[in-house]
Scaffold this motif. Sequence first.
Motif, PDB file in Angstrom:
ATOM      1  N   HIS A   1     111.586  -4.790   2.390  1.00 38.60           N
ATOM      2  CA  HIS A   1     110.215  -4.471   1.987  1.00 38.60           C
ATOM      3  C   HIS A   1     109.378  -4.071   3.197  1.00 38.60           C
ATOM      4  O   HIS A   1     108.680  -3.044   3.172  1.00 38.60           O
ATOM      5  CB  HIS A   1     109.593  -5.681   1.289  1.00 38.60           C
ATOM      6  CG  HIS A   1     108.255  -5.412   0.681  1.00 38.60           C
ATOM      7  ND1 HIS A   1     107.392  -6.408   0.309  1.00 38.60           N
ATOM      8  CD2 HIS A   1     107.610  -4.243   0.396  1.00 38.60           C
ATOM      9  CE1 HIS A   1     106.285  -5.879  -0.188  1.00 38.60           C
ATOM     10  NE2 HIS A   1     106.398  -4.569  -0.146  1.00 38.60           N
ATOM     11  N   LEU A   2     109.453  -4.857   4.280  1.00 40.31           N
ATOM     12  CA  LEU A   2     108.716  -4.525   5.492  1.00 40.31           C
ATOM     13  C   LEU A   2     109.129  -3.164   6.044  1.00 40.31           C
ATOM     14  O   LEU A   2     108.292  -2.394   6.536  1.00 40.31           O
ATOM     15  CB  LEU A   2     108.934  -5.594   6.557  1.00 40.31           C
ATOM     16  CG  LEU A   2     108.315  -6.968   6.321  1.00 40.31           C
ATOM     17  CD1 LEU A   2     108.672  -7.901   7.465  1.00 40.31           C
ATOM     18  CD2 LEU A   2     106.805  -6.869   6.174  1.00 40.31           C
ATOM     19  N   SER A   3     110.418  -2.868   5.960  1.00 42.44           N
ATOM     20  CA  SER A   3     110.916  -1.581   6.453  1.00 42.44           C
ATOM     21  C   SER A   3     110.331  -0.428   5.650  1.00 42.44           C
ATOM     22  O   SER A   3     109.886   0.587   6.215  1.00 42.44           O
ATOM     23  CB  SER A   3     112.444  -1.549   6.378  1.00 42.44           C
ATOM     24  OG  SER A   3     113.019  -2.554   7.190  1.00 42.44           O
ATOM     25  N   ALA A   4     110.325  -0.579   4.327  1.00 42.69           N
ATOM     26  CA  ALA A   4     109.774   0.464   3.464  1.00 42.69           C
ATOM     27  C   ALA A   4     108.285   0.670   3.731  1.00 42.69           C
ATOM     28  O   ALA A   4     107.799   1.813   3.818  1.00 42.69           O
ATOM     29  CB  ALA A   4     110.013   0.120   2.000  1.00 42.69           C
ATOM     30  N   ILE A   5     107.548  -0.423   3.874  1.00 44.90           N
ATOM     31  CA  ILE A   5     106.116  -0.321   4.175  1.00 44.90           C
ATOM     32  C   ILE A   5     105.896   0.371   5.511  1.00 44.90           C
ATOM     33  O   ILE A   5     105.071   1.281   5.636  1.00 44.90           O
ATOM     34  CB  ILE A   5     105.468  -1.722   4.208  1.00 44.90           C
ATOM     35  CG1 ILE A   5     105.529  -2.404   2.850  1.00 44.90           C
ATOM     36  CG2 ILE A   5     104.010  -1.632   4.671  1.00 44.90           C
ATOM     37  CD1 ILE A   5     105.165  -3.874   2.911  1.00 44.90           C
ATOM     38  N   SER A   6     106.637  -0.063   6.530  1.00 45.41           N
ATOM     39  CA  SER A   6     106.451   0.471   7.881  1.00 45.41           C
ATOM     40  C   SER A   6     106.793   1.950   7.964  1.00 45.41           C
ATOM     41  O   SER A   6     106.232   2.680   8.789  1.00 45.41           O
ATOM     42  CB  SER A   6     107.301  -0.331   8.876  1.00 45.41           C
ATOM     43  OG  SER A   6     106.913  -1.688   8.888  1.00 45.41           O
ATOM     44  N   LEU A   7     107.705   2.411   7.105  1.00 42.20           N
ATOM     45  CA  LEU A   7     108.066   3.833   7.072  1.00 42.20           C
ATOM     46  C   LEU A   7     107.156   4.628   6.152  1.00 42.20           C
ATOM     47  O   LEU A   7     107.333   5.836   6.000  1.00 42.20           O
ATOM     48  CB  LEU A   7     109.529   3.990   6.642  1.00 42.20           C
ATOM     49  CG  LEU A   7     110.537   3.562   7.707  1.00 42.20           C
ATOM     50  CD1 LEU A   7     111.918   3.356   7.102  1.00 42.20           C
ATOM     51  CD2 LEU A   7     110.603   4.590   8.840  1.00 42.20           C
ATOM     52  N   GLY A   8     106.188   3.964   5.548  1.00 44.47           N
ATOM     53  CA  GLY A   8     105.148   4.667   4.797  1.00 44.47           C
ATOM     54  C   GLY A   8     105.486   5.021   3.370  1.00 44.47           C
ATOM     55  O   GLY A   8     104.926   5.986   2.830  1.00 44.47           O
ATOM     56  N   VAL A   9     106.393   4.265   2.723  1.00 45.12           N
ATOM     57  CA  VAL A   9     106.704   4.567   1.325  1.00 45.12           C
ATOM     58  C   VAL A   9     105.457   4.337   0.471  1.00 45.12           C
ATOM     59  O   VAL A   9     104.838   3.269   0.525  1.00 45.12           O
ATOM     60  CB  VAL A   9     107.864   3.686   0.813  1.00 45.12           C
ATOM     61  CG1 VAL A   9     108.121   3.961  -0.671  1.00 45.12           C
ATOM     62  CG2 VAL A   9     109.129   3.961   1.621  1.00 45.12           C
TER      63      VAL A   9
END
Length: 387
Positions: free
Chosen positions: A63-71
Amino acid sequence: MINKSIPYGRQNITEEDINAVIETLKSDYLTQGPKIGEFEKAFAEYVGAKYAVAVNNATAGLHLSAISLGVNSGDKIIVTPMTFAASANCVRYCGGEVVFCDIDKDTYLIDIQKLEDQLRKAPRGTYKGLILVDFAGYPLNLEAFRKLADTYGLWIIEDACHAPGGFFKDSEGKKQYCGNGNWADVSVFSFHPVKHIATGEGGMVTTNSKELYDKLCLYRTHGITKDPGLLSENHGGWYYEMQELGFNYRITDFQAALGVSQLKRADTGLKRRQLIARRYNEAFAKNNNIKIPFVSDDVFHAYHLYIIQVEDRLGLYNYLRERGIYAQVHYVPLHLMPYYAQRGNKKGDFPVVENYYEHCLSLPMYPTLTDEEQDYVIANVLHFLTK
């Protein structure tokens, strides 16, 4: 006859692990203390990445990865349907749309040729990123996927939950370890008890990007920072600011202490997994009723799972359970789950993964599996298939 049940996976907790946890429980910090940084540093060194961020579980890491990549809402992200639900759900948490791509019949990884066809046929800009899974511990050739991703302007999340210590050899013959950050933007690992490294629950995100690292750290702790260089104003030493809408995805110090202890013998566990896989292969290789795992010479399989395929999977599954062997199935294809079926997916969309699912079975695979226990598993599998 074995007098205890044999699961498909099991944690291995030693006296050293217990003492490490007790020592931390007696310390000044149960959370947000020095053990977390120690674990992050040690794990980053282990996989060869610049940065590591410890989290409370791998789902949080995704989840953090998706947020940080701007999904964002409506963004289309391509995911393999052969994975645990969290690999795709992290996209939905951000409002994005999950689009599946079928798998390779031998490796069970997302099929790069099908993926390239899917990307080529869509208008440029249709997709934002890829979530790729090192399924069962088999490492993706991320060099090839990175080249494809760059062609279409996509980021990559590597779901490496099954594969710490695994690697592939790049075009120059160099070992590229899962999660080292050379090809994926971020990589995510799991420390669930059946994984290579156990902390109870827990996870790690690795990256070589300082920008993504800073975002991961911020979002992990409510979007709050006390860094004087980032504050818009400063009222004193107590002052902090919530600058983004973040989450409480922190891991505890006593979990991190367990992780540090477990990490010290990670390579020993990998060697044992390799030996167990070799014994299975030797036992089953000449049996035409069993398909054993394919492994290329260019990869080091981490063997989180040892998966066979048989014609009567349900029969074998039940036969083994009756004899105390708790084999498992990994996984029900995600596109067939009711939630994703309601979003336009249906049976027949991805024939390779559906055929795999109808025949796959994960046999016991963990470092403390004894030769005697493994022989018992092997004997029962062969007996069922020859009766």
